[in-house]
Design a protein around this motif. Sequence first.
Motif, PDB file in Angstrom:
ATOM      1  N   ASP A 103      57.115  -6.729 100.769  1.00  0.00           N
ATOM      2  CA  ASP A 103      57.172  -6.628  99.221  1.00  0.00           C
ATOM      3  C   ASP A 103      57.782  -5.178  99.137  1.00  0.00           C
ATOM      4  OD1 ASP A 103      57.060  -6.484  96.664  1.00  0.00           O
ATOM      5  OD2 ASP A 103      54.644  -6.126  96.585  1.00  0.00           O
ATOM      6  N   THR A 109      52.632  -4.065  92.155  1.00  0.00           N
ATOM      7  CA  THR A 109      53.847  -4.881  92.208  1.00  0.00           C
ATOM      8  C   THR A 109      53.461  -6.334  91.604  1.00  0.00           C
ATOM      9  OG1 THR A 109      54.089  -5.972  94.427  1.00  0.00           O
ATOM     10  CG2 THR A 109      54.685  -3.695  94.125  1.00  0.00           C
ATOM     11  N   ALA A 115      61.865  -7.388  91.012  1.00  0.00           N
ATOM     12  CA  ALA A 115      61.274  -7.543  91.972  1.00  0.00           C
ATOM     13  C   ALA A 115      62.362  -7.311  93.198  1.00  0.00           C
ATOM     14  CB  ALA A 115      60.263  -8.653  92.239  1.00  0.00           C
ATOM     15  N   GLN A 127      60.988 -10.180  88.239  1.00  0.00           N
ATOM     16  CA  GLN A 127      59.557 -10.196  88.548  1.00  0.00           C
ATOM     17  C   GLN A 127      58.588 -11.543  88.328  1.00  0.00           C
ATOM     18  OE1 GLN A 127      57.171  -6.899  87.205  1.00  0.00           O
ATOM     19  NE2 GLN A 127      58.301  -5.347  88.424  1.00  0.00           N
ATOM     20  N   TRP A 135      51.124   4.010  93.819  1.00  0.00           N
ATOM     21  CA  TRP A 135      51.376   2.492  93.908  1.00  0.00           C
ATOM     22  C   TRP A 135      50.368   1.994  95.060  1.00  0.00           C
ATOM     23  CZ3 TRP A 135      54.738  -0.664  91.410  1.00  0.00           C
ATOM     24  CH2 TRP A 135      55.979  -0.121  90.689  1.00  0.00           C
ATOM     25  N   SER A 190      63.642  -1.077  86.881  1.00  0.00           N
ATOM     26  CA  SER A 190      62.743  -1.120  87.783  1.00  0.00           C
ATOM     27  C   SER A 190      61.568  -2.036  87.246  1.00  0.00           C
ATOM     28  CB  SER A 190      62.300   0.334  88.083  1.00  0.00           C
ATOM     29  OG  SER A 190      62.959   1.121  88.238  1.00  0.00           O
ATOM     30  N   SER A 233      58.960  -4.266  95.932  1.00  0.00           N
ATOM     31  CA  SER A 233      59.181  -4.254  94.746  1.00  0.00           C
ATOM     32  C   SER A 233      58.778  -2.839  93.972  1.00  0.00           C
ATOM     33  CB  SER A 233      58.418  -5.391  93.965  1.00  0.00           C
ATOM     34  OG  SER A 233      58.722  -6.521  94.464  1.00  0.00           O
ATOM     35  N   HIS A 234      58.325  -2.051  94.695  1.00  0.00           N
ATOM     36  CA  HIS A 234      57.755  -0.718  93.966  1.00  0.00           C
ATOM     37  C   HIS A 234      59.421   0.159  94.042  1.00  0.00           C
ATOM     38  CE1 HIS A 234      57.493  -0.379  98.298  1.00  0.00           C
ATOM     39  NE2 HIS A 234      57.636   0.966  98.180  1.00  0.00           N
TER      40      HIS A 234
END
Length: 363
Positions: free
Chosen positions: A48, A5, A142, A201, A24, A138, A50-51
């Motif tokens: 986090d 990420t 983020a 992001q 990830w 995606s 963000s994945h």
Amino acid sequence: MLKRTPLFPVYAEHGARVIDFGGWELPVQFAGIQKEHDAVRQQAGLFDVSHMGEVTVSGADAEAYLQKLTTNDVTKLENGQCQYSLMCYPNGGVVDDLLVYKLAEASYMLVINASNIDKDIAWMKQNLSGSVELSDISETTAMLALQGPHAEKIALKLTDAPLQELKAFHFLSDVSVSGIQALVSRTGYTGEDGYEFYIDQADAIKLWSLLLEAGQDEGLVPAGLGSRDTLRFEARLPLYGQELSQDITPLEAGLSFFVKLDKGDFIGQEALAAQKTAGIPRKLVGIEMIDRGIPRPHYPVFADGKQIGEVTTGTQSPTLKTNVGLALLDKAYTQLNSEVFVEIRGVQVKAKVVSTPFYKRKS
């Protein structure tokens, strides 16, 4: 090569231990799972996430398309509202569980599980009909999740937006958070209050730092996947691949509230209606160990000398300090206080069926 990420560069600053999570490279913990779990229950934690995948669905037929694709009733959504839902196969098994955000008339965003992004998008495309456009955002989006009883106080230090007025499962689309443009929602996956920030992001590291700074006096800590799992588990929130899968229906998982069988035709409806009529064969229940041992995912569960199901998630509850699990069992053995046996390293260990969620926050 593991995916990362945009926040990967700051993990080391906080002492993160990273693992491979569905392809990830993500932090399982920073200061420790117990510490992070307690912080979210008592003060606040910053995740986090963000994945996770985000897909926009727009066009004249977007509502009709999502109504056919998902189990919940999309027509009930107002602009600025989101709902938990599921995508099912024709046999009633689950493709994925997701959140549906209604951005505007004929414009939606779906938030899907990271490990399912490719599979989900292929499924969406396969079932595409009418005037609908899908866009996978995606890679450019983020997502940070601020969770815990102090989340509101922390978030309000960074924005003039009326986040305190945001009801659960609602969002504001165009919020300025210290100059960063964000979509901010109030859904959560920990059993606590909190917000999700969807941003570009390029702004991820800046927002992460701003939030941690704003939460310094509120006990805010960076939190990893380990505590995210124990928190969602205590609140009985399902995890795809454990409580839900292509072999487990939403009805078996206890999610019938999110399956609107009377809303009109949707993929999987026939199979789910038939399962409901015939009687749901298995049920997801809580179990608590009576004898020593921790129930882990996929441990078999026995009663009357035969296997009656298996554990889907289990651990020592960081809040309750008891050894508990969620288990998918033959319905005949799911009455409260039923005695069952979990096989741990070849030995059958006594447990009992208990009510869930294991933890519920005081409102």
